[in-house]
Motif scaffolding. Structure first.
Motif, short mmCIF file in Angstrom:
data_model
loop_
_atom_site.label_atom_id
_atom_site.label_comp_id
_atom_site.label_asym_id
_atom_site.label_seq_id
_atom_site.Cartn_x
_atom_site.Cartn_y
_atom_site.Cartn_z
N LYS A 50 11.37 -22.81 -7.93
CA LYS A 50 12.08 -21.54 -8.15
C LYS A 50 13.29 -21.38 -7.25
O LYS A 50 14.21 -20.64 -7.56
CB LYS A 50 11.11 -20.36 -7.96
CG LYS A 50 10.26 -20.10 -9.19
CD LYS A 50 9.29 -18.98 -8.97
CE LYS A 50 8.50 -18.71 -10.26
NZ LYS A 50 7.43 -17.75 -10.06
N THR A 51 13.28 -22.05 -6.12
CA THR A 51 14.47 -21.96 -5.23
C THR A 51 15.17 -23.31 -5.15
O THR A 51 15.94 -23.56 -4.22
CB THR A 51 14.05 -21.51 -3.81
OG1 THR A 51 13.03 -22.39 -3.33
CG2 THR A 51 13.56 -20.08 -3.81
N ARG B 181 17.87 -26.10 -6.04
CA ARG B 181 19.23 -26.24 -6.57
C ARG B 181 19.47 -27.71 -6.85
O ARG B 181 19.59 -28.52 -5.92
CB ARG B 181 20.25 -25.74 -5.53
CG ARG B 181 20.08 -24.27 -5.14
CD ARG B 181 20.84 -23.91 -3.89
NE ARG B 181 20.34 -24.65 -2.73
CZ ARG B 181 20.84 -24.58 -1.50
NH1 ARG B 181 21.88 -23.79 -1.27
NH2 ARG B 181 20.32 -25.27 -0.51
N GLU C 237 5.23 -13.30 -8.73
CA GLU C 237 6.05 -14.41 -9.19
C GLU C 237 7.51 -14.01 -9.25
O GLU C 237 7.84 -12.85 -9.44
CB GLU C 237 5.58 -14.82 -10.59
CG GLU C 237 4.23 -15.50 -10.58
CD GLU C 237 3.95 -16.14 -11.91
OE1 GLU C 237 4.68 -15.84 -12.88
OE2 GLU C 237 3.02 -16.93 -11.99
N LEU C 238 8.33 -14.97 -9.05
CA LEU C 238 9.76 -14.72 -9.24
C LEU C 238 9.99 -14.35 -10.69
O LEU C 238 9.39 -14.94 -11.57
CB LEU C 238 10.56 -15.98 -8.93
CG LEU C 238 10.83 -16.26 -7.45
CD1 LEU C 238 11.35 -17.68 -7.32
CD2 LEU C 238 11.86 -15.29 -6.93
N PRO C 239 10.86 -13.38 -10.93
CA PRO C 239 11.13 -13.08 -12.33
C PRO C 239 11.86 -14.25 -12.96
O PRO C 239 12.73 -14.86 -12.35
CB PRO C 239 12.03 -11.85 -12.26
CG PRO C 239 12.62 -11.88 -10.90
CD PRO C 239 11.64 -12.56 -10.02
N TYR D 225 22.85 -19.38 0.30
CA TYR D 225 22.12 -20.17 -0.70
C TYR D 225 22.95 -20.31 -1.97
O TYR D 225 23.04 -21.37 -2.57
CB TYR D 225 20.79 -19.46 -0.97
CG TYR D 225 20.00 -19.95 -2.16
CD1 TYR D 225 19.18 -21.07 -2.07
CD2 TYR D 225 20.05 -19.27 -3.39
CE1 TYR D 225 18.43 -21.52 -3.16
CE2 TYR D 225 19.31 -19.69 -4.48
CZ TYR D 225 18.50 -20.82 -4.36
OH TYR D 225 17.77 -21.24 -5.46
N ILE E 231 14.85 -16.47 1.41
CA ILE E 231 15.57 -16.85 0.19
C ILE E 231 14.67 -16.64 -1.02
O ILE E 231 15.10 -16.11 -2.05
CB ILE E 231 16.07 -18.31 0.28
CG1 ILE E 231 17.23 -18.39 1.27
CG2 ILE E 231 16.49 -18.84 -1.09
CD1 ILE E 231 17.71 -19.79 1.56
N SER E 232 13.43 -17.04 -0.88
CA SER E 232 12.50 -16.90 -1.99
C SER E 232 12.33 -15.42 -2.37
O SER E 232 12.46 -15.04 -3.54
CB SER E 232 11.16 -17.51 -1.60
OG SER E 232 10.23 -17.32 -2.64
N LYS F 81 15.72 -13.87 -3.53
CA LYS F 81 16.08 -14.29 -4.88
C LYS F 81 15.22 -13.55 -5.91
O LYS F 81 15.70 -13.13 -6.97
CB LYS F 81 15.89 -15.80 -5.03
CG LYS F 81 16.38 -16.35 -6.35
CD LYS F 81 16.28 -17.86 -6.42
CE LYS F 81 16.78 -18.38 -7.76
NZ LYS F 81 16.64 -19.84 -7.87
N LEU G 127 16.60 -10.12 -6.17
CA LEU G 127 17.91 -10.16 -6.82
C LEU G 127 17.76 -10.32 -8.34
O LEU G 127 18.37 -9.58 -9.13
CB LEU G 127 18.75 -11.32 -6.25
CG LEU G 127 20.17 -11.42 -6.77
CD1 LEU G 127 21.06 -10.41 -6.06
CD2 LEU G 127 20.73 -12.83 -6.54
N LEU G 128 16.96 -11.27 -8.72
CA LEU G 128 16.79 -11.51 -10.16
C LEU G 128 16.10 -10.34 -10.84
O LEU G 128 16.40 -10.02 -11.99
CB LEU G 128 16.01 -12.81 -10.39
CG LEU G 128 16.70 -14.09 -9.91
CD1 LEU G 128 15.87 -15.32 -10.26
CD2 LEU G 128 18.10 -14.23 -10.50
#
Lengths: 241, 174
Positions: A11-12, A14, B89-91, B124, B149-150, B153, B156-157
């Motif tokens: 997910k992070t 790049r 979870e990250l979106p 990032y 960052i995780s 992010k 942000l998303l």
């Protein structure tokens, strides 16, 4: 590692930047084996690139670099500027004198013209001070005439500063004063016994030179030249003993 | 090479990247310009011993970030907002989310993050620094940078897509 675990890690991730980061190696390997995960990584990368380009598209002020460079360009210090300007003025005066000497012997009129021309333009001050004694000391320290005698009336005029000049091989002291109306008043002092046409005595001799009124006189081996804008009436108040 | 040439070269090489970083932190052109100018001002005063360009760039980012944090400490308009530990979870973005992005929305979403998450996330996205390098620039442990960052992010998303914990519509890895 399962695809679900790999996805959490990626997910992070790049793709162009973190490829060599060992923390992602196993997850990247899993994405190679799982087409769905690979597609998801591509989608995430597209999103990353989209956000990146939006942040990078923010316009940068056009004058920012110039502002930074202007405000931090290495500068000459004030003292260095004065010294440089004084050196340039001296060289210019030497050059002018040398050229004149080649044509004909120097005269007081030549000297007067050169000095008047010098203060008709912007000129450098070797020392900015209102203190007559400091100026005298500065001139002495720079091997310029310093044992001059100022007309008593001149001592009451505010001093702006002084400069050391040279005309030919002869040092010239320049004292700069301010008149009541704010205009400049200059006094040059030199020793140049070989000059032709020197003033005969302590009595000032007036002359219009380069738009300035000048008064020249001799006293105690020194040659004095006072200059101001305007006519003789501008100098007269400062010539009184 | 003379120091003056070094300085001009340094400014011209990095002022844009620094401005983008600064702008992503403060979202204000004049504040961002001030941060960049102040950063180079500090360099001009004491940074010239760094001769390697890459080190110099990192140094500039570190300095700008310190200035930003100093400014934050002096401004109450940057309240610390703790992100919850349980981010879930990250979106995931749905179809072509990048196409829907606009600069204003991205910056606004970034601004809504607390400064502690904003800076690592800006680096990032904007720079090609590794996580370790970002940690070095921001002077925080690697693990902290990774988690910021995780989480940053994720937040942000979430703001951009409006879908916390949304699933990938085209069939993400399960």
């Amino acid at each position: 590692m399962t695809s679900r675990e790999a996805r959490e890690i990626l997910k992070t991730y790049r793709p162009g930047i973190d490829f060599h980061d060992p923390a992602f190696h196993e997850a990247v390997a899993q994405a190679r084996r799982d087409p769905d995960l690979a597609a998801w990584v591509r989608n995430q990368d597209a999103l990353y690139q989209g956000i990146r380009s939006q942040l990078k598209d923010v316009p940068v002020p056009e004058d920012l670099a110039a502002k930074i460079l202007t405000s931090h360009r290495p500068r000459w210090s004030g003292r260095e500027m004065l010294q440089l300007a004084a050196a340039v003025a001296i060289l210019a005066a030497v050059a002018a004198f040398w050229l004149q000497e080649r044509r004909h012997p120097a005269t007081f009129a030549d000297y007067r013209t050169s000095m008047a021309a010098l203060v008709s333009k912007k000129y450098p001050m070797g020392l900015e001070t209102p203190d007559l004694e400091r100026a005298r000391k500065f001139l002495a320290n720079n091997q310029s005439p310093s044992d001059y005698v100022l007309p008593a009336a001149l001592k009451s005029a505010p001093l702006l500063g002084c400069a050391t000049l040279s005309w030919g091989a002869n040092p010239v002291s320049l004292l700069c004063f301010r008149q009541k109306d704010g205009s400049g008043l200059w006094l040059f002092v030199t020793e140049h016994p070989s000059l032709r046409g020197l003033p005969a005595s302590v009595e000032p001799e007036f002359s219009q030179t380069n738009g300035l009124i000048t008064a020249g006189w001799r006293d105690g081996g020194k040659i004095y030249l006072m200059a101001s804008l305007g006519g003789p009436d501008r100098l007269a108040p400062y010539l009184r003993e | 090479m003379s120091p003056s040439v070094d300085f001009e070269c340094l400014v011209r090489s990095h002022y844009r990247d620094l401005y983008h970083f600064a702008f992503s932190l403060v979202r204000n052109p004049s504040e961002a310009s001030d941060l960049v100018q102040e950063t180079f001002h500090i360099w001009a005063k004491k940074g010239t011993q760094l001769r390697e360009q890459r080190s110099a760039k990192s140094w500039l980012f570190t300095t700008l970030h310190r200035l930003f944090l100093q400014a934050c400490r002096h401004q109450t308009r940057f309240p610390e907002i703790e992100l919850t530990e349980a981010q879930g979870e990250l979106p995931d973005a749905s179809v072509d989310p990048a196409a829907k992005l606009d600069s204003e929305a991205v910056l606004k979403a970034l601004e809504e993050l607390d400064p502690g998450h904003r800076a690592p996330l800006a680096l990032y996205y904007l720079e090609d620094y590794s996580y370790r390098e970002i940690a070095g620039i921001l002077e925080v442990p690697l693990g902290t940078v990774q988690s910021r960052i995780s989480r940053g992010k994720a937040r942000l998303l979430e703001k951009l897509t409006g879908s916390p914990g949304a699933n990938v519509s085209e069939g993400g890895a399960k």
